[in-house]
Design a protein around this motif. Structure first.
Motif, PDB file in Angstrom:
ATOM      1  N   LEU A 119      23.843 -46.858 -18.742  1.00  0.00           N
ATOM      2  CA  LEU A 119      24.324 -45.433 -18.564  1.00  0.00           C
ATOM      3  C   LEU A 119      24.518 -44.471 -19.984  1.00  0.00           C
ATOM      4  O   LEU A 119      25.235 -45.205 -21.124  1.00  0.00           O
ATOM      5  N   GLY A 142      33.083 -44.987 -18.240  1.00  0.00           N
ATOM      6  CA  GLY A 142      31.944 -45.721 -18.028  1.00  0.00           C
ATOM      7  C   GLY A 142      32.027 -47.150 -17.934  1.00  0.00           C
ATOM      8  O   GLY A 142      31.745 -47.868 -17.286  1.00  0.00           O
ATOM      9  N   ARG A 143      33.019 -47.700 -18.906  1.00  0.00           N
ATOM     10  CA  ARG A 143      33.431 -49.054 -18.820  1.00  0.00           C
ATOM     11  C   ARG A 143      34.122 -49.681 -17.510  1.00  0.00           C
ATOM     12  O   ARG A 143      33.871 -50.643 -17.147  1.00  0.00           O
ATOM     13  N   ARG A 146      31.782 -49.536 -14.717  1.00  0.00           N
ATOM     14  CA  ARG A 146      30.332 -50.434 -14.813  1.00  0.00           C
ATOM     15  C   ARG A 146      30.610 -51.589 -14.024  1.00  0.00           C
ATOM     16  O   ARG A 146      31.248 -52.363 -13.684  1.00  0.00           O
ATOM     17  N   TRP A 171      25.485 -54.356 -17.897  1.00  0.00           N
ATOM     18  CA  TRP A 171      25.360 -52.944 -18.098  1.00  0.00           C
ATOM     19  C   TRP A 171      25.590 -52.267 -19.397  1.00  0.00           C
ATOM     20  O   TRP A 171      26.632 -52.900 -20.264  1.00  0.00           O
ATOM     21  N   ILE A 182      26.705 -49.177 -21.666  1.00  0.00           N
ATOM     22  CA  ILE A 182      27.289 -47.961 -21.674  1.00  0.00           C
ATOM     23  C   ILE A 182      27.070 -47.502 -23.103  1.00  0.00           C
ATOM     24  O   ILE A 182      27.552 -47.995 -24.021  1.00  0.00           O
TER      25      ILE A 182
END
Length: 186
Positions: free
Chosen positions: A56, A76-77, A80, A85, A87
């Motif tokens: 992302l 975002g974290r 996730r 993933w 970020i």
């Protein structure tokens, strides 16, 4: 003076103007309804779309002292789906003094006035002399760059490069043509 500024070869003066004329008021999770929309709608949609890449990428335009960029990284974290993933948040601003502050990731309690206690407890730690520091995991997701959005930069504006772009409280300060050009790039 204006002709010399417009020629683009007087970087020190442009930097000085950016430092003195920028409006730098910001704080973590500013305009909570926008971060709710990010968490509830935008991020789940982008996570679904990016599942095969597990990356992302977000951009904070006119990031000032970094609170918005770090807020994006935290959101975002927390969204996730798994540890595999990546970020990534890029914060851009024309003001070198604000970018230095952003890089330090040290903030007063006033900057965290809208930050929920559980978020503050998880992603920040108190620092000697008062204030708070963004933790290393979140800091590692964010990078800052000096950029004047009125200038072209093919590396910054590659189509499809970002999953989310935050550009708030900026367009009203730009001329119509510069604002329209920036919206087109985004």
């Amino acid at each position: 003076y204006l002709v010399r500024l417009g020629a683009g070869r007087w970087e020190s003066e442009v930097a000085e103007l950016a430092e003195r004329l920028s409006i730098t008021e910001t704080y973590f999770f500013r305009h909570g309804e926008q971060f709710r929309a990010l968490r509830q709608t935008a991020l789940p949609d982008r996570i679904l779309a990016r599942d095969s890449h597990r990356v992302l990428r977000m951009l904070s335009v006119a990031c000032s002292s970094g609170e918005e960029a770090y807020s994006l990284a935290i959101a975002g974290r927390e969204a996730r789906p798994g540890p595999d993933w990546l970020i990534s948040v890029t914060g851009v601003d024309a003001n070198p003094a604000m970018l230095r502050k952003a890089g330090n990731a040290r903030y007063s309690s006033w900057s965290l006035r809208e930050t929920p206690a559980e978020v503050r407890g998880r992603w920040f730690h108190s620092v000697e002399g008062g204030g708070f520091q963004v933790n290393d995991e979140i800091r590692g997701m964010v990078r800052f760059a000096r950029h004047n959005v009125a200038d072209d930069d093919a590396g910054l504006w590659q189509p499809g490069q970002y999953d989310v772009i935050f550009c708030r409280n900026l367009l009203m300060y730009l001329t119509r043509s510069v604002a329209a050009n920036l919206v087109r790039k985004m």
